[in-house]
Design a protein around this motif. Structure first.
Motif, PDB file in Angstrom:
ATOM      1  N   LYS A 146     -22.800 -23.905   0.692  1.00  0.00           N
ATOM      2  CA  LYS A 146     -22.981 -23.907  -0.168  1.00  0.00           C
ATOM      3  C   LYS A 146     -22.571 -25.491  -1.187  1.00  0.00           C
ATOM      4  O   LYS A 146     -23.748 -26.083  -0.857  1.00  0.00           O
ATOM      5  CB  LYS A 146     -23.183 -22.924  -2.030  1.00  0.00           C
ATOM      6  CG  LYS A 146     -23.895 -21.426  -1.020  1.00  0.00           C
ATOM      7  CD  LYS A 146     -23.712 -20.179  -1.797  1.00  0.00           C
ATOM      8  CE  LYS A 146     -24.737 -19.683  -0.609  1.00  0.00           C
ATOM      9  NZ  LYS A 146     -24.633 -17.605   0.107  1.00  0.00           N
ATOM     10  N   ASN A 152     -22.901 -10.866  -3.370  1.00  0.00           N
ATOM     11  CA  ASN A 152     -24.054 -10.658  -2.853  1.00  0.00           C
ATOM     12  C   ASN A 152     -24.138  -8.950  -3.500  1.00  0.00           C
ATOM     13  O   ASN A 152     -24.711  -8.416  -2.786  1.00  0.00           O
ATOM     14  CB  ASN A 152     -23.809 -10.956  -1.636  1.00  0.00           C
ATOM     15  CG  ASN A 152     -23.957 -12.338  -1.445  1.00  0.00           C
ATOM     16  OD1 ASN A 152     -24.874 -12.976  -1.542  1.00  0.00           O
ATOM     17  ND2 ASN A 152     -22.407 -13.184  -1.080  1.00  0.00           N
ATOM     18  N   TYR A 205     -21.171 -10.005   1.550  1.00  0.00           N
ATOM     19  CA  TYR A 205     -22.185  -9.862   2.310  1.00  0.00           C
ATOM     20  C   TYR A 205     -21.598 -11.581   3.063  1.00  0.00           C
ATOM     21  O   TYR A 205     -20.790 -12.214   2.664  1.00  0.00           O
ATOM     22  CB  TYR A 205     -23.803 -11.041   1.459  1.00  0.00           C
ATOM     23  CG  TYR A 205     -24.553 -11.778   2.755  1.00  0.00           C
ATOM     24  CD1 TYR A 205     -25.222 -11.594   3.482  1.00  0.00           C
ATOM     25  CD2 TYR A 205     -24.594 -13.418   2.093  1.00  0.00           C
ATOM     26  CE1 TYR A 205     -26.499 -11.680   4.366  1.00  0.00           C
ATOM     27  CE2 TYR A 205     -25.794 -13.227   3.150  1.00  0.00           C
ATOM     28  CZ  TYR A 205     -26.058 -12.887   4.180  1.00  0.00           C
ATOM     29  OH  TYR A 205     -26.826 -13.106   5.047  1.00  0.00           O
ATOM     30  N   HIS A 206     -21.457 -11.977   4.131  1.00  0.00           N
ATOM     31  CA  HIS A 206     -21.126 -13.526   5.300  1.00  0.00           C
ATOM     32  C   HIS A 206     -22.149 -13.141   6.331  1.00  0.00           C
ATOM     33  O   HIS A 206     -21.880 -13.978   7.258  1.00  0.00           O
ATOM     34  CB  HIS A 206     -20.109 -12.437   6.267  1.00  0.00           C
ATOM     35  CG  HIS A 206     -19.043 -11.490   4.882  1.00  0.00           C
ATOM     36  ND1 HIS A 206     -18.052 -12.232   3.696  1.00  0.00           N
ATOM     37  CD2 HIS A 206     -18.663 -10.420   5.063  1.00  0.00           C
ATOM     38  CE1 HIS A 206     -17.137 -11.207   3.754  1.00  0.00           C
ATOM     39  NE2 HIS A 206     -17.745  -9.615   4.076  1.00  0.00           N
ATOM     40  N   GLY A 207     -23.237 -13.739   5.224  1.00  0.00           N
ATOM     41  CA  GLY A 207     -24.301 -13.758   6.075  1.00  0.00           C
ATOM     42  C   GLY A 207     -24.770 -13.294   7.582  1.00  0.00           C
ATOM     43  O   GLY A 207     -24.854 -11.830   7.351  1.00  0.00           O
ATOM     44  N   GLU A 265     -15.197 -11.041   0.225  1.00  0.00           N
ATOM     45  CA  GLU A 265     -15.537 -12.113  -0.722  1.00  0.00           C
ATOM     46  C   GLU A 265     -14.825 -12.093  -1.708  1.00  0.00           C
ATOM     47  O   GLU A 265     -13.985 -11.041  -2.353  1.00  0.00           O
ATOM     48  CB  GLU A 265     -17.047 -11.946  -1.284  1.00  0.00           C
ATOM     49  CG  GLU A 265     -17.913 -12.127  -0.319  1.00  0.00           C
ATOM     50  CD  GLU A 265     -19.445 -11.815  -1.156  1.00  0.00           C
ATOM     51  OE1 GLU A 265     -20.010 -12.584  -2.071  1.00  0.00           O
ATOM     52  OE2 GLU A 265     -19.843 -10.589  -1.208  1.00  0.00           O
ATOM     53  N   VAL A 274     -17.313 -18.918   0.868  1.00  0.00           N
ATOM     54  CA  VAL A 274     -19.225 -19.965   0.867  1.00  0.00           C
ATOM     55  C   VAL A 274     -19.979 -19.626  -1.189  1.00  0.00           C
ATOM     56  O   VAL A 274     -20.393 -21.385  -1.607  1.00  0.00           O
ATOM     57  CB  VAL A 274     -20.358 -19.134   1.742  1.00  0.00           C
ATOM     58  CG1 VAL A 274     -21.669 -19.545   1.531  1.00  0.00           C
ATOM     59  CG2 VAL A 274     -19.919 -19.016   2.688  1.00  0.00           C
ATOM     60  N   ILE A 275     -19.951 -18.567  -1.393  1.00  0.00           N
ATOM     61  CA  ILE A 275     -19.993 -19.110  -3.273  1.00  0.00           C
ATOM     62  C   ILE A 275     -19.205 -19.733  -4.109  1.00  0.00           C
ATOM     63  O   ILE A 275     -18.715 -20.488  -4.771  1.00  0.00           O
ATOM     64  CB  ILE A 275     -20.571 -17.514  -3.633  1.00  0.00           C
ATOM     65  CG1 ILE A 275     -22.183 -17.015  -3.113  1.00  0.00           C
ATOM     66  CG2 ILE A 275     -20.292 -17.251  -5.043  1.00  0.00           C
ATOM     67  CD1 ILE A 275     -22.801 -15.868  -3.528  1.00  0.00           C
ATOM     68  N   SER A 278     -24.391 -23.874   8.548  1.00  0.00           N
ATOM     69  CA  SER A 278     -24.557 -23.159   6.871  1.00  0.00           C
ATOM     70  C   SER A 278     -23.394 -21.686   6.610  1.00  0.00           C
ATOM     71  O   SER A 278     -22.074 -22.016   7.725  1.00  0.00           O
ATOM     72  CB  SER A 278     -25.679 -22.257   7.633  1.00  0.00           C
ATOM     73  OG  SER A 278     -25.669 -21.343   8.662  1.00  0.00           O
ATOM     74  N   GLY A 279     -23.515 -21.164   6.268  1.00  0.00           N
ATOM     75  CA  GLY A 279     -22.100 -19.752   5.714  1.00  0.00           C
ATOM     76  C   GLY A 279     -21.617 -18.926   6.230  1.00  0.00           C
ATOM     77  O   GLY A 279     -20.781 -19.273   7.021  1.00  0.00           O
ATOM     78  N   THR A 280     -23.341 -18.849   6.963  1.00  0.00           N
ATOM     79  CA  THR A 280     -23.688 -18.090   8.432  1.00  0.00           C
ATOM     80  C   THR A 280     -23.144 -18.372   9.600  1.00  0.00           C
ATOM     81  O   THR A 280     -21.725 -17.349   9.863  1.00  0.00           O
ATOM     82  CB  THR A 280     -25.503 -17.682   8.658  1.00  0.00           C
ATOM     83  OG1 THR A 280     -25.342 -16.988   7.779  1.00  0.00           O
ATOM     84  CG2 THR A 280     -25.178 -16.939  10.101  1.00  0.00           C
ATOM     85  N   ASP A 315     -13.913 -15.334   2.281  1.00  0.00           N
ATOM     86  CA  ASP A 315     -15.317 -16.311   2.389  1.00  0.00           C
ATOM     87  C   ASP A 315     -15.698 -16.681   0.943  1.00  0.00           C
ATOM     88  O   ASP A 315     -15.942 -15.614   0.187  1.00  0.00           O
ATOM     89  CB  ASP A 315     -15.985 -14.665   2.917  1.00  0.00           C
ATOM     90  CG  ASP A 315     -17.326 -15.239   2.664  1.00  0.00           C
ATOM     91  OD1 ASP A 315     -17.771 -16.667   2.293  1.00  0.00           O
ATOM     92  OD2 ASP A 315     -18.885 -14.444   3.494  1.00  0.00           O
TER      93      ASP A 315
HETATM   94  C1  LIG Z   1     -24.513 -17.607   1.278  1.00  0.00           C
HETATM   95  C2  LIG Z   1     -23.291 -16.596   1.643  1.00  0.00           C
HETATM   96  C3  LIG Z   1     -22.980 -16.660   2.990  1.00  0.00           C
HETATM   97  C4  LIG Z   1     -24.606 -17.456   3.545  1.00  0.00           C
HETATM   98  O1  LIG Z   1     -24.332 -18.609   3.321  1.00  0.00           O
HETATM   99  P1  LIG Z   1     -25.636 -19.272   4.670  1.00  0.00           P
HETATM  100  O2  LIG Z   1     -25.354 -20.849   3.630  1.00  0.00           O
HETATM  101  O3  LIG Z   1     -26.949 -18.951   3.617  1.00  0.00           O
HETATM  102  O4  LIG Z   1     -25.830 -18.539   6.218  1.00  0.00           O
HETATM  103  C5  LIG Z   1     -22.167 -16.044   3.572  1.00  0.00           C
HETATM  104  N1  LIG Z   1     -20.963 -15.355   3.266  1.00  0.00           N
HETATM  105  C6  LIG Z   1     -21.655 -15.746   1.622  1.00  0.00           C
HETATM  106  C7  LIG Z   1     -20.186 -15.379   0.018  1.00  0.00           C
HETATM  107  C8  LIG Z   1     -22.432 -16.323   0.898  1.00  0.00           C
HETATM  108  O5  LIG Z   1     -22.576 -15.868  -0.405  1.00  0.00           O
END
Ligand SMILES: *Cc1c(COP(=O)(O)O)cnc(C)c1O
Length: 427
Positions: A264, A208, A141-143, A203, A238-239, A113-115, A236
């Motif tokens: 993601k 977020n 947001y970073h999880g 980010e 993740v998005i 997971s991103g977390t 980060d």
């Molecule tokens: C969604 C998100 C996370 C967390 O990812 P999960 O898979 O939900 O744990 C971390 N950082 C960013 C920038 C995100 O958008």
């Protein structure tokens, strides 16, 4: 069974009836539609409604739902066993694809997971530098790991406080909070604590708190400050990874971090995320180095197969990103035209296929600006969009995600919906 009915049962069994809070639709005061299936740009609930999906599972479904190539890859992988807890050729191939897309990923590791990716990246950065403090931005947001659920206390830049019950104050104290798009706030933290700061995490496009793109020079400034103080710069992504372009935000903005996290899109909709970066930092991770990190399901063969299929589709057809940009420009224009036509006090932020409407008169460049938006108006806008068949995020603080499966008909319907939704305050 209707969404209404199953939601009542779900609420007895799971907090808020959901497995992740935003899905509960609390911010918009509605019952969430329970999803039956999704295909392409459309998502279908169990009540028989079909919507155009602008959530896309919060990012992964950049190509729309149930892409044949991804589904086929998942089926084939699952038939060979859903988990081995042992190395596979496919995970090495995926690692190589990621590295080719994002050259700063000199070495990487897959997690679930991103977390977990962010938590692990920060541990590696701390192990590498031998320092304890980290810097994050308010509204990013970073999880949900403890040290990242921290918000600014009353005196910004000084006392930080947990942003969730259950987070020890001692953890919050190791996280310093700066203001997004405000290099001065970062500089003053580094001047005061520079020698103790292991990493700065950001980010590269904040997505977020609603979408807040970086101002020109902001990411470059973070690069320069972290370099000066020997702190690890973590993007980060993740998005933004594989969304702003195949090379992510770092390629899009031309600023290269020391470490990056992906999630993601990289798992093609399966639970999978990645962290990595400079070889000297990643060499601190066990079993090579002293930073412990492990995972029973990490590099899971089904998730790896989905990720490989997804990256192959994205990497083989660079025109995808041009199409996403075109469609996003068109949707942005629909918002701008309607704002103008109906004199709505609102602004649009956009970076690539990520955008947000904020119901405020001010430009939105940081979390404080975001907080000036009128949440009642957002609720009314949400309800109007939903009744026009638009499945959008049920919160002001999430992005509007554009995907590559949208048809001309979808886009026209969306333009009409936006016009209708923003006309509701017209006298
Ligand atoms: C969604 C998100 C996370 C967390 O990812 P999960 O898979 O939900 O744990 C971390 N950082 C960013 C920038 C995100 O958008």
């Amino acid at each position: 069974m209707s969404s209404e009915k199953i939601f009542r049962k779900a609420c007895e069994l799971m907090p808020g009836g959901v497995n992740s809070p935003v899905r509960a639709y609390r911010a918009v005061g509605m019952t969430p539609p329970f999803i039956d299936h999704a295909r392409g740009s459309h998502i279908y609930d169990i009540d028989g409604n079909c919507y155009i999906d602008y959530v896309g599972s919060w990012g992964p479904m950049i190509l729309g739902h149930a892409r044949e190539e991804v589904v086929q890859a998942v089926k084939e992988a699952a038939a060979r066993g859903t988990s081995y807890g042992a190395p596979t050729t496919a995970e090495v191939e995926l690692a190589e694809m990621i590295q080719q897309a994002v050259p700063s990923m000199e070495m990487l590791r897959m997690v679930n997971s991103g977390t977990e990716a962010v938590m692990s990246a920060i541990r590696a950065a701390r192990g590498f530098t031998g320092r304890e403090l980290i810097v994050k931005f308010e509204g990013c947001y970073h999880g949900h790991s403890d040290g990242l659920l921290v918000k600014a206390g009353s005196g910004l830049l000084t006392e930080n406080v947990p942003d969730s019950a259950g987070v020890p104050a001692a953890f919050a104290e190791t996280t310093l909070i700066a203001r997004y798009n405000d290099l001065e706030s970062v500089r003053s933290l580094f001047e005061r604590y520079g020698k103790r700061i292991a990493a700065l995490i950001v980010e590269p496009v904040a997505a977020n708190m609603g979408v807040v793109p970086p101002e020109p020079g902001f990411l470059e400034g973070l690069r320069a400050i972290t370099r000066k103080y020997g702190a690890v710069l973590i993007f980060d992504e993740v998005i933004t990874g594989f969304r702003l372009g195949y090379g992510g935000a770092q390629q899009y903005y031309g600023v290269i971090p020391d470490m990056t996290t992906f999630g993601k899109i990289v798992g093609g909709g399966m639970p999978m995320a990645v962290y990595g970066g400079r070889k000297d930092i990643m060499a601190c991770v066990s079993p090579v180095g002293p930073v412990y990190q492990a995972g029973t399901l990490s590099g899971n063969p089904v998730a790896v197969a989905a990720g490989k299929a997804m990256l192959k589709l994205l990497g083989d057809d660079p025109a995808i990103y041009d199409r996403l940009e075109e469609r996003s420009i068109r949707i942005e224009k629909a918002f701008r035209d309607a704002i103008e036509r109906y004199q709505v006090k609102a602004v649009i932020n956009r970076a690539g296929s990520l955008m947000s409407i904020f119901f405020t008169g001010n430009p939105v460049k940081c979390f404080e600006d975001v907080m000036t938006s009128d949440l009642d108006k957002f609720r009314q806008y949400f309800a109007a969009m939903k009744s026009c068949g638009m499945y959008i995020a049920p919160s002001q603080f999430e992005a509007f995600f554009v995907n590559d499966a949208l048809t001309e008909e979808d886009l026209q319907m969306t333009e009409r919906a936006i016009d209708r939704a923003l006309s509701i305050w017209k006298e």
